[in-house]
Structures are given as structure tokens and as C-alpha cells.
Motif scaffolding. Structure first.
Motif, PDB file in Angstrom:
ATOM      1  N   ALA A  80       6.271  37.003  16.173  1.00 33.55           N
ATOM      2  CA  ALA A  80       5.988  38.348  15.656  1.00 33.55           C
ATOM      3  C   ALA A  80       6.627  39.401  16.547  1.00 33.55           C
ATOM      4  O   ALA A  80       7.222  40.370  16.064  1.00 33.55           O
ATOM      5  N   GLY A  81       6.521  39.191  17.860  1.00 31.59           N
ATOM      6  CA  GLY A  81       7.096  40.139  18.810  1.00 31.59           C
ATOM      7  C   GLY A  81       8.612  40.212  18.679  1.00 31.59           C
ATOM      8  O   GLY A  81       9.196  41.297  18.653  1.00 31.59           O
ATOM      9  N   LEU A  82       9.251  39.056  18.579  1.00 29.88           N
ATOM     10  CA  LEU A  82      10.713  39.035  18.463  1.00 29.88           C
ATOM     11  C   LEU A  82      11.158  39.723  17.184  1.00 29.88           C
ATOM     12  O   LEU A  82      12.165  40.424  17.151  1.00 29.88           O
ATOM     13  N   LYS A  83      10.386  39.515  16.103  1.00 32.61           N
ATOM     14  CA  LYS A  83      10.747  40.140  14.827  1.00 32.61           C
ATOM     15  C   LYS A  83      10.641  41.656  14.915  1.00 32.61           C
ATOM     16  O   LYS A  83      11.437  42.384  14.350  1.00 32.61           O
ATOM     17  N   ALA A  84       9.602  42.122  15.634  1.00 38.17           N
ATOM     18  CA  ALA A  84       9.359  43.564  15.696  1.00 38.17           C
ATOM     19  C   ALA A  84      10.282  44.270  16.684  1.00 38.17           C
ATOM     20  O   ALA A  84      10.493  45.470  16.591  1.00 38.17           O
ATOM     21  N   ALA A  85      10.849  43.503  17.614  1.00 37.29           N
ATOM     22  CA  ALA A  85      11.642  44.117  18.685  1.00 37.29           C
ATOM     23  C   ALA A  85      12.885  44.794  18.124  1.00 37.29           C
ATOM     24  O   ALA A  85      13.577  44.247  17.284  1.00 37.29           O
ATOM     25  N   LYS A  86      13.133  46.004  18.616  1.00 35.28           N
ATOM     26  CA  LYS A  86      14.311  46.733  18.159  1.00 35.28           C
ATOM     27  C   LYS A  86      15.387  46.770  19.235  1.00 35.28           C
ATOM     28  O   LYS A  86      16.455  47.336  19.026  1.00 35.28           O
ATOM     29  N   GLY A  87      15.097  46.224  20.395  1.00 34.96           N
ATOM     30  CA  GLY A  87      15.974  46.379  21.549  1.00 34.96           C
ATOM     31  C   GLY A  87      17.317  45.682  21.446  1.00 34.96           C
ATOM     32  O   GLY A  87      17.497  44.747  20.661  1.00 34.96           O
ATOM     33  N   ASP A  88      18.274  46.154  22.269  1.00 30.24           N
ATOM     34  CA  ASP A  88      19.558  45.467  22.408  1.00 30.24           C
ATOM     35  C   ASP A  88      19.346  44.203  23.228  1.00 30.24           C
ATOM     36  O   ASP A  88      20.106  43.246  23.147  1.00 30.24           O
ATOM     37  N   TYR A  89      18.311  44.243  24.055  1.00 35.26           N
ATOM     38  CA  TYR A  89      17.924  43.100  24.865  1.00 35.26           C
ATOM     39  C   TYR A  89      16.428  42.903  24.673  1.00 35.26           C
ATOM     40  O   TYR A  89      15.697  43.867  24.554  1.00 35.26           O
ATOM     41  N   VAL A  90      16.022  41.645  24.610  1.00 40.63           N
ATOM     42  CA  VAL A  90      14.601  41.379  24.401  1.00 40.63           C
ATOM     43  C   VAL A  90      14.103  40.404  25.460  1.00 40.63           C
ATOM     44  O   VAL A  90      14.751  39.388  25.723  1.00 40.63           O
ATOM     45  N   ALA A  91      12.977  40.738  26.064  1.00 37.67           N
ATOM     46  CA  ALA A  91      12.385  39.829  27.044  1.00 37.67           C
ATOM     47  C   ALA A  91      11.015  39.387  26.545  1.00 37.67           C
ATOM     48  O   ALA A  91      10.338  40.121  25.839  1.00 37.67           O
ATOM     49  N   ILE A  92      10.631  38.172  26.888  1.00 34.41           N
ATOM     50  CA  ILE A  92       9.290  37.681  26.567  1.00 34.41           C
ATOM     51  C   ILE A  92       8.553  37.493  27.883  1.00 34.41           C
ATOM     52  O   ILE A  92       9.107  36.932  28.824  1.00 34.41           O
TER      53      ILE A  92
END
Ligand code: UDP
Ligand code: MG
Length: 315
Positions: A80-92
């Protein structure tokens, strides 16, 4: 300016959240050359996690949240978090500060430089964990790496920073049974592994019992390998071969020496042995079938109750 999305799955994290926010805010402040958004995924928490997240959103508009209708597990939270992320880079990141936020600047440098698509972390020790748990964990990694073609690194955490391309690749995998450690490896891309010594949880307690971890490891094997099916076929073949040789041996023996009827225990053992092997085979088959069954239902991985955009209950 680049936008970094930080995805944080949270399940009953009321004790750890304030600490986490304090730390991540410090890091965000130090990295003033990028913008940040924090996506907290409330995985059906039963404590004050959700109301804390709402307050946080009011104070800091960078803090977004997604709240599930019940507990769906960390895998669903990450998705869900990855889907919602708008960033150019995404961290978990975990909410319990077991993933040190101080590594973020280095991870960002590595990925930004273009040499890598992903900076991932693995812990070199399992300090603070019960010894049997560490033992089984190590066995699991040895086993799954023999059986599957996706590389699954021992001690790898879910803590990683990825470039948009890789996030999109992960989201393109629409399977229901998600085993992220396998998915991250399966999509490939250039990954830089950063190592650090295990840090213990700041507050609250782990949500993983031994039994839960055991089930999770079986899920992992089922999702990323069909070797168990192969093994049970080979086992069947070998047993047939042995039986054939034995049959010839007994036939010749009876012809040459006559046939004094004996060997009742032998027969019982063989019957039970074969019965056991058959049950194992059917069991393995059943596990894969059940996964296929769930996969064909196409159920959603999670159900969202509310997000920061549609706060139902104002607090
Ligand atoms: N978590 C979650 N849903 C769950 C279980 C855990 O979102 O059903 C989150 C939890 O809030 C934490 C992270 O997953 O941020 C890792 O959980 P935990 O620290 O309990 O696991 P451990 O670090 O002991 O493996
Ligand atoms: Mg933890």
C-alpha cells in the motif's frame, strides 16, 4: 528537488512512533537538498497509532497515512505504501528504529549517483534474538537460495531505498501471495548492500512469533520455488526403482531357494513408508494448489478504511 518517500508500516506502534518521527525529522532536516514525504501505513492497529498519525499529519503535512480496515500484515502494508508513494526515490523503513535513519543520506548518494538502482541493508549479526530463531533463519536462507532462482540475501532487511523504475517494477508484480524479500531479488536491478550491526527495537515488542516466522518462511518457499514439487516426483521415481529391483531380487530368490513365507514386519514398514511419502507428496501438491486458489480469487491485498485525504473521524 528530488522527492523521497519513506514508507513505514505500523502495527501497534504507539510507543515507537514518537521516537521514530523525532529521528526521521532530524535526518530530513539535515538532508535539506531533497524533499520528503512520510507514508505511514496503519495496519489495523488496536492502540493509539492511528490517532497519533492523524495528529502528526496536522502538525506536519509531509506525514501522510493510510489506515487499513483490519490487520493485513506487513507485506500488505508495504505494498500500500509503495503504491501511494509519489517520490522519485522510495524507502521502506520499520517504525521501531531497527532500521537506522542515519543511513539514508548515504543510501541516497549511492542511488542518486546512478551507479546503483537500490541501496539495501543487511544486518551482520542477530544479536538480541533467541539462538534457535537465528539457527532456523540461517537454515531457511540456505534452503531457499538452493531452491529458487531469485537471490534472497541472508540477514537482508526490508529497509532499502529504491529508484522509481525499480518501485514500478515491484508494483507490476501483481501476485497475491507477496514475499517481498523474494520480489526485491526477482526484479533484479543493481543493488548495493550496506551492512550494519543489529539494533534492537526502541520500544514496544516484536510482532513476529516463532510460529508466524515459520509460516512466513513456508510462504516464501512456495512463492519463489517449485522445487518441492520436483522433489516429490523424484522421490516417487526413486521409490519405484527400488521396488522394481527388490521385486526382481525376491522373484529370483523364490525361484532358486523356494518360498518360506516370512517378512511381515518388512511389509508393514514398506507400506507405512510408502503411505508417508504419498501423504507428503499430496501435502506439497495441496500447498501449491491452495496458493493457486487464493491467486485466482483476485482478492485485494488490503482494504483501506481512510487516508489523510479523507479523514473520517476528526481528532
Ligand atoms: N508490522 C505491520 N503489520 C504486522 C506486523 C508488523 O505493519 O502485521 C510492522 C511493524 O509495525 C514494524 C515492522 O512491520 O514497523 C516490523 O515489525 P517488527 O518490528 O515487529 O518485526 P521484527 O523487526 O521483529 O522482525
Ligand atoms: Mg522490528
Amino acid at each position: 528537488m528530488d522527492l523521497i518517500s519513506i514508507v513505514v508500516p505500523c502495527y501497534n506502534e504507539q510507543e515507537a512512533l514518537p521516537e521514530f518521527y523525532k529521528e526521521i525529522r532530524k535526518v530530513a532536516k539535515a538532508m535539506d537538498y531533497v524533499r520528503f514525504e512520510f507514508i505511514f501505513v496503519d495496519d489495523g492497529s488496536k492502540d493509539k497509532t492511528l490517532s497519533m498519525l492523524k495528529l502528526l499529519h496536522k502538525k506536519d503535512s509531509r506525514a501522510r497515512f493510510i489506515s487499513f480496515s483490519r490487520n493485513f500484515g506487513k507485506e500488505a502494508g508495504m505494498l500500500a505504501g509503495l503504491k501511494a508513494a509519489k517520490g522519485d526515490y522510495v524507502a521502506i523503513m520499520d517504525a521501531d528504529l531497527q532500521d537506522p535513519p542515519s543511513l539514508l543520506p548515504e543510501m541516497y548518494e549511492l542511488v542518486k549517483s546512478g551507479k546503483y538502482d537500490c541501496a539495501a541493508t543487511r544486518r551482520t549479526t542477530r544479536k538480541g534474538e533467541p539462538p534457535i530463531r537465528s539457527f532456523f533463519a540461517r537454515m531457511f536462507y540456505r534452503l531457499i537460495n538452493k531452491m529458487s532462482d531469485a537471490e534472497i540475501v541472508d540477514g537482508a532487511r526490508d529497509f532499502r531505498l529504491m529508484r522509481r523504475k525499480m518501485v514500478d517494477a515491484i508494483l507490476s508484480m501483481e501476485e497475491y501471495n507477496r514475499f517481498s524479500k523474494g520480489i526485491f531479488g526477482w526484479v533484479g536491478f543493481k543493488t548495493k548492500w550496506l551492512e550494519y550491526v543489529n539494533v534492537e527495537r526502541v520500544a514496544g515488542e516484536t510482532k513476529w512469533s516463532f510460529w508466524k516466522l515459520f509460516k512466513y518462511s513456508i510462504e516464501g518457499i512456495l512463492a519463489f520455488s517449485t522445487t518441492p514439487l520436483y522433489i516429490s516426483s523424484v522421490m516417487g521415481f526413486v521409490v519405484c526403482l527400488i521396488t522394481f529391483v527388490l521385486a526382481c531380487f525376491y522373484a529370483i530368490k523364490a525361484l532358486v531357494f523356494g518360498d518360506p513365507t516370512a517378512g511381515f514386519p518388512t511389509i508393514i514398514c514398506i507400506v507405512l513408508f510408502l503411505g508417508g511419502i504419498q501423504l507428503i507428496g499430496i501435502g506439497v501438491l495441496g500447498m501449491y494448489l491452495s496458493k493457486t486458489y487464493l491467486e485466482t480469487k483476485k482478492r485485494p491485498n488490503y482494504i483501506v478504511r481512510e487516508t489523510e485525504e479523507d479523514m473520517i473521524t476528526k481528532e
